[in-house]
Design an enzyme around this catalytic site. Structure first.
Site, PDB file in Angstrom:
ATOM      1  N   ASP A 166       0.826  -1.205   0.000  1.00 53.74           N
ATOM      2  CA  ASP A 166       0.000   0.000   0.000  1.00 53.74           C
ATOM      3  C   ASP A 166       0.860   1.253   0.000  1.00 53.74           C
ATOM      4  O   ASP A 166       0.378   2.334  -0.229  1.00 53.74           O
ATOM      5  CB  ASP A 166      -0.952   0.000   1.217  1.00 53.74           C
ATOM      6  CG  ASP A 166      -0.195  -0.074   2.536  1.00 53.74           C
ATOM      7  OD1 ASP A 166       0.999  -0.429   2.499  1.00 53.74           O
ATOM      8  OD2 ASP A 166      -0.785   0.227   3.575  1.00 53.74           O
ATOM      9  N   LYS A 167       2.144   1.103   0.287  1.00 53.47           N
ATOM     10  CA  LYS A 167       3.048   2.259   0.308  1.00 53.47           C
ATOM     11  C   LYS A 167       4.481   1.750   0.291  1.00 53.47           C
ATOM     12  O   LYS A 167       4.742   0.593   0.581  1.00 53.47           O
ATOM     13  CB  LYS A 167       2.804   3.108   1.560  1.00 53.47           C
ATOM     14  CG  LYS A 167       2.946   2.339   2.862  1.00 53.47           C
ATOM     15  CD  LYS A 167       2.654   3.207   4.062  1.00 53.47           C
ATOM     16  CE  LYS A 167       2.736   2.376   5.332  1.00 53.47           C
ATOM     17  NZ  LYS A 167       2.449   3.153   6.530  1.00 53.47           N
ATOM     18  N   THR A 168       5.401   2.624  -0.031  1.00 60.11           N
ATOM     19  CA  THR A 168       6.792   2.192  -0.125  1.00 60.11           C
ATOM     20  C   THR A 168       7.359   1.802   1.225  1.00 60.11           C
ATOM     21  O   THR A 168       8.259   0.996   1.300  1.00 60.11           O
ATOM     22  CB  THR A 168       7.658   3.311  -0.739  1.00 60.11           C
ATOM     23  OG1 THR A 168       7.434   4.518   0.012  1.00 60.11           O
ATOM     24  CG2 THR A 168       7.298   3.554  -2.180  1.00 60.11           C
ATOM     25  N   GLU A 173       6.678  12.477  11.851  1.00 59.51           N
ATOM     26  CA  GLU A 173       6.665  13.305  13.050  1.00 59.51           C
ATOM     27  C   GLU A 173       7.978  13.170  13.824  1.00 59.51           C
ATOM     28  O   GLU A 173       8.493  14.138  14.357  1.00 59.51           O
ATOM     29  CB  GLU A 173       5.491  12.916  13.952  1.00 59.51           C
ATOM     30  CG  GLU A 173       4.151  13.379  13.410  1.00 59.51           C
ATOM     31  CD  GLU A 173       3.105  13.513  14.505  1.00 59.51           C
ATOM     32  OE1 GLU A 173       3.352  13.010  15.608  1.00 59.51           O
ATOM     33  OE2 GLU A 173       2.072  14.161  14.265  1.00 59.51           O
TER      34      GLU A 173
END
Length: 512
Positions: free
Chosen positions: A401-403, A510
């Site tokens: 879903d993401k790197t 963050e």
């Protein structure tokens, strides 16, 4: 906007219970309604009637009774073992020209070696289970905390978990040392996420921190039956004749660990194999590697060759033998005789050799590989089974879903844009890639030797060391860094020195 560079990588008690749940409690007997369970906190006697499961867990593949039948079934899934079983049976018949010992003994040795290997690997799993089940946690008994093994925990017990400790069961979060009833947990063992999650106790239970105060807690929990949904939880806490709704925010799951909080107090809701993490774990499947499947195909090919050889020999025997005999029956008998005679064409030692190589590779090489040692967590590689050694590093499908799912998911504060002005002297990977495509030479400036906090690689003489005050947009710079300093959920840990301070955040962005 900020720019980020990814390295991507009793009695009275009965009356009290009746008044709080009159609709489902019948006298002293507590029937569990099919849609929900009722847990009496801090009351083992009342919970004993429901016969909840214990907190001991087992991840072994076999037990004493199932080891032999299940182990033999696994072995005879292999084509070669089935073949040699057939040859061993044939060698015990009159058609065999060889002694049964020549076939039965090698097969028995092969099965013995394979079963010993399976038993050893399952024994290691059993030892791991014992280590977990015998881990201790502080449980409230007679107004004091007593260290108790995890396996002796019961539903309704009140436990105390300290910082960096793991939750021994699914707990209802009651109170923490933080004044606002908040705690921070790491769920890496459940979903692989290293960022911290926030859990908040109900305000009504914030004061139950000390053992004297907690011993007064006599709440009743009515919640859903055990299920495998990690992200949902519904129920009510009945306390002091008040019904308070519960949500996943008050549930601490087994397998998670406590962070940035001295300790928390919780009530056990689900135990052992009824915890959400254990309900998500499957029984250990019998996995077969690509190499083993390929070996089966080779064995089948060799068997086909052997079958053809024996068939030709049987036909020749039937045709050229003395005609006074019934040649068809002779041919059949000759066929089975030749099968046993030519059986060594398929090497019975092949599987044993492969098994031993895999076993030695996993125990002596993988477990001692320094390149697979994680220094930060002091964790070496641990091969719990040797069946799939050759599958390591082989990728067939990627669902992402993401790197960050594929890489280390580390972020660095590298550049920022304040009022349209870009700050940060470093060159990002995107800029370097663009420069290479266009043929432009990019010089990477060396950073100063000042000791910095891990992940902080920002450098710009216009902002660093108070120089931002001299910028034309100094007010914007001040507001920019004020927003960065306030709008986050980051918690510092350790000594306030660049080398030792650590930041626990809800995301790598963050933290950076």
């Amino acid at each position: 906007m900020a720019g980020w560079r990814g390295s991507r990588g009793g009695g009275d008690r009965a009356v009290e219970h009746i008044s709080s749940s009159r609709s489902i409690r019948l006298g002293k007997v507590q029937p569990q309604a099919p849609g929900h369970r009722t847990v009496f906190c801090n009351d083992r006697e009342a919970n004993a009637l429901a016969r909840f499961k214990g907190n001991s867990v087992s991840t072994t593949k076999y037990d004493v009774i199932t080891f032999l039948p299940k182990g033999l079934f696994e072995q005879f899934r292999r084509v070669a073992n089935l073949y040699f079983l057939m040859i061993s049976i044939l060698s015990c018949t009159p058609v065999s020209p060889v002694s049964p010992v020549t076939n039965v003994l090698p097969l028995a040795l092969v099965l013995l070696v394979s079963l010993i290997k399976e038993a050893w690997e399952d024994w290691k799993r059993f030892q791991n289970d014992m280590a977990i089940n015998n881990s201790t946690v502080e449980v409230l008994q007679d107004q004091k905390w007593v260290f108790t093994p995890w396996k002796k925990l019961q539903v309704g017990d009140i436990v105390k978990v300290k910082q960096d400790g793991f939750f021994p069961a699914d707990l209802l979060f009651l109170a923490s040392t933080n004044p606002d009833g908040v705690c921070y947990i790491e769920t890496a063992n459940l979903d692989g996420e290293t960022n911290l999650k926030i859990r908040k106790a109900l305000e009504k239970t914030w004061d139950y921190v000390t053992p004297e105060k907690v011993s007064e807690f006599k709440g009743e929990v009515q919640c859903e039956q055990p299920n495998n949904s990690l992200y949902t939880f519904t129920g009510n806490l009945i306390i002091s004749k008040q019904t308070l709704p519960l949500s996943p925010n008050q549930l601490l799951l087994r397998g998670c660990s406590l962070r940035n909080t001295d300790y928390i107090v919780g009530a056990v809701i689900f135990t052992g194999h009824e915890t959400k993490v254990m309900m998500n774990s499957m029984k250990i499947p019998s996995k077969r590697s690509t190499l083993e499947k390929k070996l089966d195909k080779l064995i089948l090919t060799l068997f086909t060759v052997l079958f053809c050889m024996c068939l030709l020999g049987a036909i020749g025997s039937g045709i050229f033998i003395n005609r006074k005999y019934y040649y068809f029956a002779v041919g059949i008998l000759t066929f089975f005789t030749l099968i046993t005679l030519y059986s060594p064409i398929i090497p019975i030692s092949l599987y044993v050799s492969v098994e031993m190589i895999k076993f030695i590779q996993s125990t002596q090489f993988i477990n001692n590989d320094l390149r697979m040692y994680h220094a930060e967590s002091n964790t070496p590689a641990l091969a719990r089974t040797s069946n799939l050694n050759e599958e390591l590093g082989q990728v067939e499908y990627i669902f992402s879903d993401k790197t960050g799912t594929l890489t280390r998911n580390l972020m660095e504060f590298f550049k920022c844009s304040i009022g349209g002005e870009i700050y940060g002297t470093g060159v990002s990977e995107i800029e370097m890639g663009t420069a290479q495509r266009t043929g432009v030479k990019v010089e990477v400036q060396k950073q100063s030797n000042v000791v910095r906090e891990k992940g902080f690689n920002f450098d710009d003489a216009r902002l660093m060391r108070g120089a931002w005050r001299n910028e034309p947009n100094s007010d914007s710079c001040k507001e920019f860094f004020r927003c960065l300093a306030i709008c986050h959920t980051v918690l510092p840990e350790g000594e306030e020195t660049p080398e030792k301070i650590r930041y626990q955040a809800a995301s790598p962005d963050e933290a950076a």
